[in-house]
Design a protein around this motif. Sequence first.
Motif, PDB file in Angstrom:
ATOM      1  N   THR A 215      34.344  40.714  44.114  1.00 48.13           N
ATOM      2  CA  THR A 215      35.719  40.318  43.768  1.00 48.13           C
ATOM      3  C   THR A 215      35.912  39.453  42.768  1.00 48.13           C
ATOM      4  O   THR A 215      36.712  39.249  41.759  1.00 48.13           O
ATOM      5  CB  THR A 215      36.758  40.235  45.116  1.00 48.13           C
ATOM      6  OG1 THR A 215      36.639  41.177  45.789  1.00 48.13           O
ATOM      7  CG2 THR A 215      38.306  39.693  44.682  1.00 48.13           C
ATOM      8  N   THR A 216      35.124  38.245  42.831  1.00 45.03           N
ATOM      9  CA  THR A 216      35.166  37.029  42.052  1.00 45.03           C
ATOM     10  C   THR A 216      34.732  37.430  40.601  1.00 45.03           C
ATOM     11  O   THR A 216      35.194  37.056  39.661  1.00 45.03           O
ATOM     12  CB  THR A 216      34.224  36.044  42.540  1.00 45.03           C
ATOM     13  OG1 THR A 216      34.838  35.370  43.848  1.00 45.03           O
ATOM     14  CG2 THR A 216      34.141  34.769  41.546  1.00 45.03           C
TER      15      THR A 216
ATOM     16  N   LEU B  84      40.026  43.657  48.955  1.00 49.50           N
ATOM     17  CA  LEU B  84      40.423  43.117  47.720  1.00 49.50           C
ATOM     18  C   LEU B  84      39.433  43.536  46.627  1.00 49.50           C
ATOM     19  O   LEU B  84      39.990  43.727  45.396  1.00 49.50           O
ATOM     20  CB  LEU B  84      40.084  41.596  47.860  1.00 49.50           C
ATOM     21  CG  LEU B  84      41.036  40.861  48.997  1.00 49.50           C
ATOM     22  CD1 LEU B  84      40.380  39.355  49.085  1.00 49.50           C
ATOM     23  CD2 LEU B  84      42.308  40.426  47.834  1.00 49.50           C
TER      24      LEU B  84
ATOM     25  N   LEU C 174      34.822  40.595  39.449  1.00 51.00           N
ATOM     26  CA  LEU C 174      36.077  41.416  38.791  1.00 51.00           C
ATOM     27  C   LEU C 174      37.142  40.480  38.354  1.00 51.00           C
ATOM     28  O   LEU C 174      37.790  40.828  37.275  1.00 51.00           O
ATOM     29  CB  LEU C 174      36.389  42.389  39.909  1.00 51.00           C
ATOM     30  CG  LEU C 174      35.480  43.425  40.224  1.00 51.00           C
ATOM     31  CD1 LEU C 174      36.377  44.048  41.407  1.00 51.00           C
ATOM     32  CD2 LEU C 174      35.520  44.575  39.201  1.00 51.00           C
ATOM     33  N   LEU C 175      37.443  39.593  39.041  1.00 54.18           N
ATOM     34  CA  LEU C 175      38.624  38.600  38.435  1.00 54.18           C
ATOM     35  C   LEU C 175      38.226  37.744  37.142  1.00 54.18           C
ATOM     36  O   LEU C 175      39.011  37.072  36.777  1.00 54.18           O
ATOM     37  CB  LEU C 175      39.142  37.531  39.810  1.00 54.18           C
ATOM     38  CG  LEU C 175      39.782  38.360  40.607  1.00 54.18           C
ATOM     39  CD1 LEU C 175      39.981  37.414  41.925  1.00 54.18           C
ATOM     40  CD2 LEU C 175      40.969  38.967  40.428  1.00 54.18           C
TER      41      LEU C 175
ATOM     42  N   ASP D 241      36.733  39.154  34.677  1.00 53.56           N
ATOM     43  CA  ASP D 241      36.677  40.168  33.473  1.00 53.56           C
ATOM     44  C   ASP D 241      35.036  40.843  33.562  1.00 53.56           C
ATOM     45  O   ASP D 241      34.848  41.232  32.543  1.00 53.56           O
ATOM     46  CB  ASP D 241      36.917  39.490  32.283  1.00 53.56           C
ATOM     47  CG  ASP D 241      38.400  39.073  32.324  1.00 53.56           C
ATOM     48  OD1 ASP D 241      39.271  39.868  32.653  1.00 53.56           O
ATOM     49  OD2 ASP D 241      38.775  38.025  31.846  1.00 53.56           O
TER      50      ASP D 241
ATOM     51  N   ASN E 237      40.929  45.499  43.167  1.00 54.26           N
ATOM     52  CA  ASN E 237      40.882  44.913  41.875  1.00 54.26           C
ATOM     53  C   ASN E 237      39.942  45.597  40.883  1.00 54.26           C
ATOM     54  O   ASN E 237      39.118  45.188  40.154  1.00 54.26           O
ATOM     55  CB  ASN E 237      40.190  43.384  41.849  1.00 54.26           C
ATOM     56  CG  ASN E 237      41.271  42.407  42.305  1.00 54.26           C
ATOM     57  OD1 ASN E 237      41.921  42.120  41.555  1.00 54.26           O
ATOM     58  ND2 ASN E 237      41.091  41.894  43.697  1.00 54.26           N
ATOM     59  N   SER E 238      39.818  47.077  41.251  1.00 55.32           N
ATOM     60  CA  SER E 238      39.314  48.084  40.565  1.00 55.32           C
ATOM     61  C   SER E 238      37.553  47.839  40.635  1.00 55.32           C
ATOM     62  O   SER E 238      36.897  48.525  39.712  1.00 55.32           O
ATOM     63  CB  SER E 238      39.487  48.019  39.063  1.00 55.32           C
ATOM     64  OG  SER E 238      40.971  48.247  38.943  1.00 55.32           O
TER      65      SER E 238
END
Length: 107
Positions: free
Chosen positions: A23-24, A59, A26-27, A29, A63-64
Amino acid sequence: MIIGIIINTSEPETVWNAFRFGTTSLLNDHEVKIFLLGRGVESENIRDEKFNVQEQIKLFMGNSGKIFACGTCLKARQMVGSEVCPISTMRDLLHIVEESNRILTFG
Protein backbone atom coordinates in the motif's frame (compact mmCIF):
# COMPACT_ATOMS: atom_id res chain seq x y z
CA MET A 1 8.19 1.28 -11.08
CA ILE A 2 6.43 -2.08 -11.00
CA ILE A 3 6.95 -3.99 -7.77
CA GLY A 4 6.17 -7.69 -7.44
CA ILE A 5 5.61 -9.14 -3.98
CA ILE A 6 5.45 -12.87 -3.26
CA ILE A 7 3.83 -13.89 0.02
CA ASN A 8 4.59 -17.49 0.97
CA THR A 9 3.41 -17.55 4.59
CA SER A 10 0.30 -17.16 6.71
CA GLU A 11 2.21 -15.70 9.67
CA PRO A 12 0.10 -12.65 10.62
CA GLU A 13 2.83 -10.06 11.20
CA THR A 14 4.69 -10.95 8.01
CA VAL A 15 1.57 -10.84 5.83
CA TRP A 16 0.46 -7.59 7.51
CA ASN A 17 3.83 -5.99 6.76
CA ALA A 18 3.83 -7.21 3.15
CA PHE A 19 0.47 -5.58 2.48
CA ARG A 20 1.49 -2.42 4.36
CA PHE A 21 4.56 -2.13 2.15
CA GLY A 22 2.44 -2.77 -0.93
CA THR A 23 0.00 0.00 0.00
CA THR A 24 2.83 2.41 0.80
CA SER A 25 4.31 1.70 -2.63
CA LEU A 26 0.95 2.29 -4.33
CA LEU A 27 0.54 5.60 -2.51
CA ASN A 28 3.95 6.60 -3.85
CA ASP A 29 2.92 6.08 -7.48
CA HIS A 30 4.23 2.54 -8.01
CA GLU A 31 2.31 -0.34 -9.52
CA VAL A 32 2.22 -3.34 -7.18
CA LYS A 33 1.22 -6.94 -7.81
CA ILE A 34 1.10 -9.49 -5.00
CA PHE A 35 1.25 -13.22 -5.69
CA LEU A 36 0.05 -15.50 -2.89
CA LEU A 37 1.94 -18.79 -2.91
CA GLY A 38 1.87 -21.79 -0.57
CA ARG A 39 0.47 -20.78 2.82
CA GLY A 40 0.15 -17.23 1.48
CA VAL A 41 -3.18 -18.19 -0.10
CA GLU A 42 -4.54 -18.39 3.46
CA SER A 43 -4.02 -14.61 3.89
CA GLU A 44 -7.67 -13.62 3.63
CA ASN A 45 -8.52 -15.98 6.50
CA ILE A 46 -5.96 -14.61 8.96
CA ARG A 47 -7.56 -13.23 12.11
CA ASP A 48 -5.19 -11.63 14.59
CA GLU A 49 -5.88 -9.00 17.26
CA LYS A 50 -2.51 -7.27 16.93
CA PHE A 51 -1.97 -7.49 13.16
CA ASN A 52 -5.16 -6.65 11.25
CA VAL A 53 -4.38 -8.34 7.95
CA GLN A 54 -7.94 -7.85 6.68
CA GLU A 55 -7.64 -4.08 7.03
CA GLN A 56 -4.32 -4.05 5.16
CA ILE A 57 -5.72 -6.18 2.34
CA LYS A 58 -8.67 -3.77 1.97
CA LEU A 59 -6.33 -0.77 1.89
CA PHE A 60 -4.13 -2.47 -0.71
CA MET A 61 -7.06 -3.36 -2.95
CA GLY A 62 -8.70 0.05 -2.40
CA ASN A 63 -5.57 1.70 -3.80
CA SER A 64 -5.62 -0.39 -7.01
CA GLY A 65 -3.24 -3.10 -5.85
CA LYS A 66 -3.51 -6.39 -7.75
CA ILE A 67 -3.55 -9.79 -6.06
CA PHE A 68 -3.00 -13.20 -7.64
CA ALA A 69 -3.19 -16.59 -5.89
CA CYS A 70 -1.68 -19.92 -6.85
CA GLY A 71 -4.56 -22.13 -7.99
CA THR A 72 -2.70 -25.32 -7.14
CA CYS A 73 -1.98 -24.02 -3.63
CA LEU A 74 -5.66 -23.13 -3.18
CA LYS A 75 -6.74 -26.56 -4.41
CA ALA A 76 -4.26 -28.31 -2.07
CA ARG A 77 -6.02 -26.56 0.83
CA GLN A 78 -9.49 -27.31 -0.56
CA MET A 79 -10.05 -23.58 -1.02
CA VAL A 80 -11.65 -21.78 -3.94
CA GLY A 81 -10.70 -18.49 -5.51
CA SER A 82 -12.18 -15.21 -4.31
CA GLU A 83 -11.81 -11.49 -4.90
CA VAL A 84 -8.81 -11.50 -2.58
CA CYS A 85 -7.47 -14.81 -3.87
CA PRO A 86 -8.25 -14.97 -7.59
CA ILE A 87 -7.12 -18.27 -9.07
CA SER A 88 -3.87 -17.77 -10.95
CA THR A 89 -1.07 -19.91 -12.34
CA MET A 90 2.70 -20.13 -12.32
CA ARG A 91 2.55 -18.48 -15.73
CA ASP A 92 0.95 -15.43 -14.04
CA LEU A 93 3.78 -15.42 -11.50
CA LEU A 94 6.30 -15.61 -14.33
CA HIS A 95 4.71 -12.55 -15.98
CA ILE A 96 4.86 -10.64 -12.69
CA VAL A 97 8.55 -11.49 -12.33
CA GLU A 98 9.30 -10.59 -15.95
CA GLU A 99 7.58 -7.20 -15.84
CA SER A 100 8.66 -6.12 -12.36
CA ASN A 101 11.57 -3.85 -11.63
CA ARG A 102 11.77 -5.28 -8.10
CA ILE A 103 10.63 -8.59 -6.60
CA LEU A 104 10.26 -8.96 -2.84
CA THR A 105 9.44 -12.17 -1.03
CA PHE A 106 7.79 -12.42 2.37
CA GLY A 107 7.86 -15.77 4.12
